[in-house]
Write an enzyme that holds these catalytic residues in place. Sequence first.
Site, PDB file in Angstrom:
ATOM      1  N   SER A 266       0.828  -1.194   0.000  1.00 22.96           N
ATOM      2  CA  SER A 266       0.000   0.000   0.000  1.00 22.96           C
ATOM      3  C   SER A 266       0.874   1.260   0.000  1.00 22.96           C
ATOM      4  O   SER A 266       1.602   1.513  -0.957  1.00 22.96           O
ATOM      5  CB  SER A 266      -0.965  -0.049   1.189  1.00 22.96           C
ATOM      6  OG  SER A 266      -1.950   0.942   1.061  1.00 22.96           O
TER       7      SER A 266
ATOM      8  N   ASP B  17      -0.076  -4.284  -3.802  1.00 23.73           N
ATOM      9  CA  ASP B  17      -1.261  -3.413  -3.828  1.00 23.73           C
ATOM     10  C   ASP B  17      -0.868  -1.960  -3.589  1.00 23.73           C
ATOM     11  O   ASP B  17      -1.417  -1.277  -2.708  1.00 23.73           O
ATOM     12  CB  ASP B  17      -2.285  -3.887  -2.794  1.00 23.73           C
ATOM     13  CG  ASP B  17      -3.688  -3.984  -3.374  1.00 23.73           C
ATOM     14  OD1 ASP B  17      -3.832  -3.887  -4.612  1.00 23.73           O
ATOM     15  OD2 ASP B  17      -4.634  -4.170  -2.597  1.00 23.73           O
TER      16      ASP B  17
ATOM     17  N   HIS C 206      -7.718  -5.455  -0.197  1.00 23.53           N
ATOM     18  CA  HIS C 206      -6.489  -4.731   0.160  1.00 23.53           C
ATOM     19  C   HIS C 206      -5.821  -5.315   1.405  1.00 23.53           C
ATOM     20  O   HIS C 206      -4.595  -5.331   1.512  1.00 23.53           O
ATOM     21  CB  HIS C 206      -6.827  -3.250   0.381  1.00 23.53           C
ATOM     22  CG  HIS C 206      -5.634  -2.347   0.424  1.00 23.53           C
ATOM     23  ND1 HIS C 206      -4.640  -2.369  -0.537  1.00 23.53           N
ATOM     24  CD2 HIS C 206      -5.272  -1.379   1.322  1.00 23.53           C
ATOM     25  CE1 HIS C 206      -3.716  -1.454  -0.242  1.00 23.53           C
ATOM     26  NE2 HIS C 206      -4.073  -0.846   0.874  1.00 23.53           N
TER      27      HIS C 206
END
Length: 403
Positions: free
Chosen positions: A247, A270, A325
Amino acid sequence: MGSSCSNHLGIPPPKGPNHVGCTDFMMDHTAQGSFFRLYYPCQETEKAEKPDWVPNMEYFYGLADFMKINRTWSEKIFEYLFGSYKIPAYMDAPFKSSEKCPVVIFSHGLGAFRTLYSAICVELASQGFIVASVEHRDESASATFYFNEKTEPGPTQESRPMSPSASDRDGLLREWMYYRALKHGESEFPLRNRQVKQRADECILALDKLTQMNSGVAVQNVLQTPFDYTTLENSMDLCRTAVMGHSFGGATVIESLCKEVKFKCGVALDAWMVPLDDEIFPRVKQPIFFINSEKFQWAGNISRMKKLDCTVIDRKMITIRGTVHQSFPDFTFLTGNWIGKLMKLKGEIDPELAIDLSNKATLAFLQRHLHLEKDFNQWDPLIDGHDENLIPGTNVILLQSSM
């Protein structure tokens, strides 16, 4: 390997041939110092214990702040849900490896901290890597700490919610730094852009500290753990280093590659590309592997990843079917099916299958670009998305306007 969710809750044990140890390093007691959890191949030992997944109650407070829920009752809920879990590694166990270890620096996501990606880090360590999972001090972690000298006033005590604990040692006072939310009306990009640059610097600093230890330079671990860091001398193959993150940590991977050529490649899980300046994309010269979830990505974010496409540098992307996620942090393994899906910590795929695919694809990519003499190339097809649970590239439809 099916698609139904595992009934057993707990962080999955590593699958590699090595036992895994872990320890914490804090070099320089200030907020500018380096702080990371180190995972490494270790000796089998009866004495060592497995560490708590969440090391201090203050991390629960930070998670509550990040999730914008009340600290008092959330502490009880978090303690009930997660307080008993252990990381499948041996705390401060003696280092042992039959060969020099390649190195991975790992960067956590927004609102996370150094222990929340242990399923990934212990797997890499079991396969022969030394992994430093950095705890960032840019106010993007849900919580972290450093030390002040007792006579020092905290440099930012007025601007940060701190809760000093009792003195830890040697005249030092522990100071907690919690997640900084956006202020009312504040634009997000300037804050996140400043943070991603600091995060990259912290990843590079962690690599510098490992380089010192590898060279036999004396370092001081403020935490005074029983781990003998001198056993790491000449143990690392610093010609084979990579940076990895999830992330916000995925954006940190790109920024770190741009800033430090010692990182030979990067793996971005991600990745959240918003914090990055557009002008850095053409300056990144190393191979990058994007491993995405099915539910998190959107056209604007993917189009920024595509700006890194290159005909002469290996840039790969796959998407894992049925993932969300939060399929990459450990939370996905520690909640039942109903609450996991309610809190978007689980997708439709078995979380252990998802992380296994991610880990194997990562290992294959690292072998290819760190030139390792391993058997990870057996998973080369995963790099191109050749599996029933993978999508080559992305599931997101890109319109011409988003390119």
